[in-house]
Design an enzyme around this catalytic site. Structure first.
Site, PDB file in Angstrom:
ATOM      1  N   HIS A 196       0.745  -1.019  -0.073  1.00 30.20           N
ATOM      2  CA  HIS A 196      -0.129   0.037  -0.105  1.00 30.20           C
ATOM      3  C   HIS A 196       0.809   1.260  -0.046  1.00 30.20           C
ATOM      4  O   HIS A 196       0.225   2.479   0.104  1.00 30.20           O
ATOM      5  CB  HIS A 196      -0.690  -0.283   1.253  1.00 30.20           C
ATOM      6  CG  HIS A 196      -2.152   0.857   1.127  1.00 30.20           C
ATOM      7  ND1 HIS A 196      -2.130   2.125   2.163  1.00 30.20           N
ATOM      8  CD2 HIS A 196      -3.031   1.186   0.477  1.00 30.20           C
ATOM      9  CE1 HIS A 196      -3.284   2.777   1.830  1.00 30.20           C
ATOM     10  NE2 HIS A 196      -3.942   2.127   0.867  1.00 30.20           N
ATOM     11  N   LYS A 198       3.327   4.589  -1.179  1.00 27.01           N
ATOM     12  CA  LYS A 198       3.296   5.332  -2.283  1.00 27.01           C
ATOM     13  C   LYS A 198       4.709   6.159  -2.140  1.00 27.01           C
ATOM     14  O   LYS A 198       4.691   6.846  -1.255  1.00 27.01           O
ATOM     15  CB  LYS A 198       2.146   6.524  -2.324  1.00 27.01           C
ATOM     16  CG  LYS A 198       0.893   5.693  -2.515  1.00 27.01           C
ATOM     17  CD  LYS A 198       0.321   5.347  -1.290  1.00 27.01           C
ATOM     18  CE  LYS A 198      -1.213   4.926  -1.631  1.00 27.01           C
ATOM     19  NZ  LYS A 198      -1.847   4.206  -0.582  1.00 27.01           N
ATOM     20  N   ASP A 203      17.308   9.495  -7.915  1.00 31.52           N
ATOM     21  CA  ASP A 203      18.747   9.568  -7.477  1.00 31.52           C
ATOM     22  C   ASP A 203      19.264   9.306  -6.205  1.00 31.52           C
ATOM     23  O   ASP A 203      20.260   9.702  -5.851  1.00 31.52           O
ATOM     24  CB  ASP A 203      19.326  10.911  -8.230  1.00 31.52           C
ATOM     25  CG  ASP A 203      19.291  11.141  -9.776  1.00 31.52           C
ATOM     26  OD1 ASP A 203      18.926  10.062 -10.385  1.00 31.52           O
ATOM     27  OD2 ASP A 203      19.179  12.289 -10.034  1.00 31.52           O
ATOM     28  N   HIS A 383      -8.959  11.745   1.467  1.00 33.20           N
ATOM     29  CA  HIS A 383      -7.907  10.426   1.483  1.00 33.20           C
ATOM     30  C   HIS A 383      -6.520  10.494   2.342  1.00 33.20           C
ATOM     31  O   HIS A 383      -5.733   9.899   2.328  1.00 33.20           O
ATOM     32  CB  HIS A 383      -7.517  10.129  -0.090  1.00 33.20           C
ATOM     33  CG  HIS A 383      -7.020   8.858  -0.173  1.00 33.20           C
ATOM     34  ND1 HIS A 383      -5.648   8.596  -0.386  1.00 33.20           N
ATOM     35  CD2 HIS A 383      -7.559   7.527  -0.034  1.00 33.20           C
ATOM     36  CE1 HIS A 383      -5.550   7.386  -0.844  1.00 33.20           C
ATOM     37  NE2 HIS A 383      -6.576   6.514  -0.471  1.00 33.20           N
ATOM     38  N   LYS A 385      -3.582  11.033   5.312  1.00 31.99           N
ATOM     39  CA  LYS A 385      -3.296  10.092   6.446  1.00 31.99           C
ATOM     40  C   LYS A 385      -2.357  11.035   7.401  1.00 31.99           C
ATOM     41  O   LYS A 385      -1.106  10.817   7.068  1.00 31.99           O
ATOM     42  CB  LYS A 385      -2.768   9.048   6.067  1.00 31.99           C
ATOM     43  CG  LYS A 385      -3.873   7.966   5.076  1.00 31.99           C
ATOM     44  CD  LYS A 385      -3.205   8.023   3.672  1.00 31.99           C
ATOM     45  CE  LYS A 385      -3.972   7.055   2.894  1.00 31.99           C
ATOM     46  NZ  LYS A 385      -5.383   6.766   2.985  1.00 31.99           N
ATOM     47  N   ASP A 390       0.931  17.629  19.955  1.00 30.71           N
ATOM     48  CA  ASP A 390       1.425  18.892  20.731  1.00 30.71           C
ATOM     49  C   ASP A 390       2.130  19.641  19.886  1.00 30.71           C
ATOM     50  O   ASP A 390       3.345  20.304  20.569  1.00 30.71           O
ATOM     51  CB  ASP A 390       2.402  18.027  21.846  1.00 30.71           C
ATOM     52  CG  ASP A 390       1.750  17.191  22.829  1.00 30.71           C
ATOM     53  OD1 ASP A 390       0.614  17.296  23.136  1.00 30.71           O
ATOM     54  OD2 ASP A 390       2.512  16.133  23.548  1.00 30.71           O
TER      55      ASP A 390
END
Length: 465
Positions: A196, A198, A203, A383, A385, A390
């Site tokens: 899952h 991404k 380089d 979508h 996350k 703090d």
């Protein structure tokens, strides 16, 4: 996108039948023994671990950012106490909001590549955006830059074989992670295990990670004009997501995640390139790259999140697309409120995965009764996350707060320590908050029987969602 967000229900049911064949596992119990006793704060730099004096100098500079020293020190100590990759200083972290900004930065990095490009993604669609990336990757391969692409089998079920063949025909190395067809698997087979992540690395010096797949659903931003594409419910909704660009020494840890996964999947040997160049400092951000895999004893991302929540002193701000908390996480959030910490969640109001959506809502009553504030993002399909604790502990990545991300998926997150980046993430959280509706306990108790039934039925599937 959720693992359940793609295509028609028929295809989903086929995958679910296979998923049920997979062995069950459980979430780790996070106890104090997980951390080393009397942790020593250690920061790593471009040339390796820093001396005690150098580490102190780095921390002194960070603590000059205005936040109470005790809060920063507490999070730094808890973060360092967890096993895994080290905290690394000397990085420059750039916050990327939504698809257009992210794709612009990613494609610019690809076009500027000189040695190699490593791409690992859950979804890579054969649409306008996917073809833009394919064209850019093919052009670089033909120019002598080695391109290696790893993609998830379930996430690309809807992508035509010809799309990947055009990459291979140009000389690009491709690897299908954990193929749905067991006859083509090279490294064991478990269809319940998905990649899952991404992750794009250029380089060995620049990395991109977060929640954004390669798909035309991201063609519009979520804070301005509305997308011309229809959402899953027939509404025209843009996708709201968050990504990062990271330049600096911590990129080596992200590169290692890619090369290790490629080797574990028994892909053809990667062509020789300078995958681990010497990396000079690029900025002042302290970053920890965290990867998780179902093959690990437990999810380090999960352990890190629980640890950060348990050490929170003032506030916890979470934005998450697929929020299906397990009992231990529920206890941690409620305990934080009980000791005076303000906990605020921004969750979706619309979704591409109804089962996950309603399974998550099944926890609303308990959360609201504990004093946790819940807001649902309107006007976009959420979508993102992210979490900010703090004002000094931030995380962004591919990990949803659900059982699948913590048990069954390969995920990657970055933890960024310090008030400067925290201020940026708080500003973004406030923007989303202004576009959200608060769910009150009184209103939630008045919801209809239909919603209650969907929540109960969906929650029964939470382990596999």
């Amino acid at each position: 996108m959720s693992n359940l967000s793609r295509g028609a229900w028929g295809r989903w049911l086929v995958v679910m039948q296979l998923v049920l064949l997979g062995a069950c596992s459980s979430l780790p119990t996070i106890v104090p023994d997980l951390s080393r006793k009397n942790p020593r704060v250690a920061v790593e730099g471009a040339a390796g671990p820093l001396t005690a004096a150098q580490s102190k100098a780095v921390l002194d500079r960070l603590k000059a950012g205005g936040k109470p020293t005790s809060i920063f020190d507490r999070h730094l100590a808890f973060e360092d106490a967890l096993p895994g990759t080290p905290l690394v200083t000397g990085n420059q972290v750039t916050l990327l909001v939504d698809g257009p900004n992210t794709y612009k930065a990613m494609l610019a990095a690809i076009r500027g590549a000189r040695d190699h490009i490593n791409l690992e993604t859950y979804i890579l669609e054969d649409d306008e955006i996917g073809q833009q990336f394919a064209a850019a990757l093919v052009a670089k391969q033909r120019a002598g830059v080695q391109v290696n692409v790893m993609y998830d089998s379930v996430g690309t079920l809807g992508t035509k074989k010809e799309f990947f063949q055009q990459l291979r025909d140009a000389g690009i190395r491709t690897l299908q992670y954990n193929p749905v067809n067991p006859l083509t698997a090279k490294a064991g087979w478990d269809v319940n295990e998905r990649d899952h992540r991404k992750l794009l690395i250029v380089d060995g010096r620049t990395a991109f990670l977060g929640g954004i797949n390669i798909s035309s659903v991201y063609e519009a931003g979520s804070f301005s004009e509305r997308s011309a594409r229809s959402g899953p419910t027939g509404e025209k909704l843009p996708w709201r997501d968050t990504h990062l660009q990271i330049d600096g020494p911590v990129v080596a840890d992200l590169q290692r995640l890619f090369t290790d996964t490629w080797a574990q999947q028994k892909g053809d040997p990667l062509p020789t390139r300078n995958y681990f160049p010497k990396l000079a400092p690029k900025g002042d951000d302290v970053v920890r790259a965290i990867g998780s895999s179902p093959k690990d004893p437990y999810s380090l991302i999960y352990a890190t999140l629980i640890s950060a929540i348990d050490s929170a002193e003032s506030d916890i701000l979470i934005t998450n697309a697929y929020f299906v908390p397990d009992p231990q996480l529920m206890v941690a959030l409620k305990a934080a409120v009980a000791r005076g910490v303000k906990v605020t969640l921004i969750l979706p109001s619309k979704t591409d995965s109804k089962l996950v959506f309603h399974a998550g809502r099944a926890s609303y009553t308990e959360l609201l009764e504990a004093g946790i504030r819940i807001h649902e993002r309107k006007g976009a399909l959420l979508h993102s996350k992210t979490a900010l604790i703090d004002g000094v502990w931030s995380t962004i990545g591919s990990t949803n707060i659900d059982w699948r991300s913590f048990l069954h998926n390969l995920e990657v997150n970055a933890v960024i320590l310090g008030p400067a980046f925290g201020q940026q993430l708080r500003a973004l959280f406030d923007r989303d908050l202004a576009e959200s509706n608060e769910i009150t306990l009184e209103a939630w108790r008045r919801r209809g029987i239909g919603l209650r039934v969907r929540e109960t039925l969906s929650k029964a599937w939470e382990y596999w969602l």
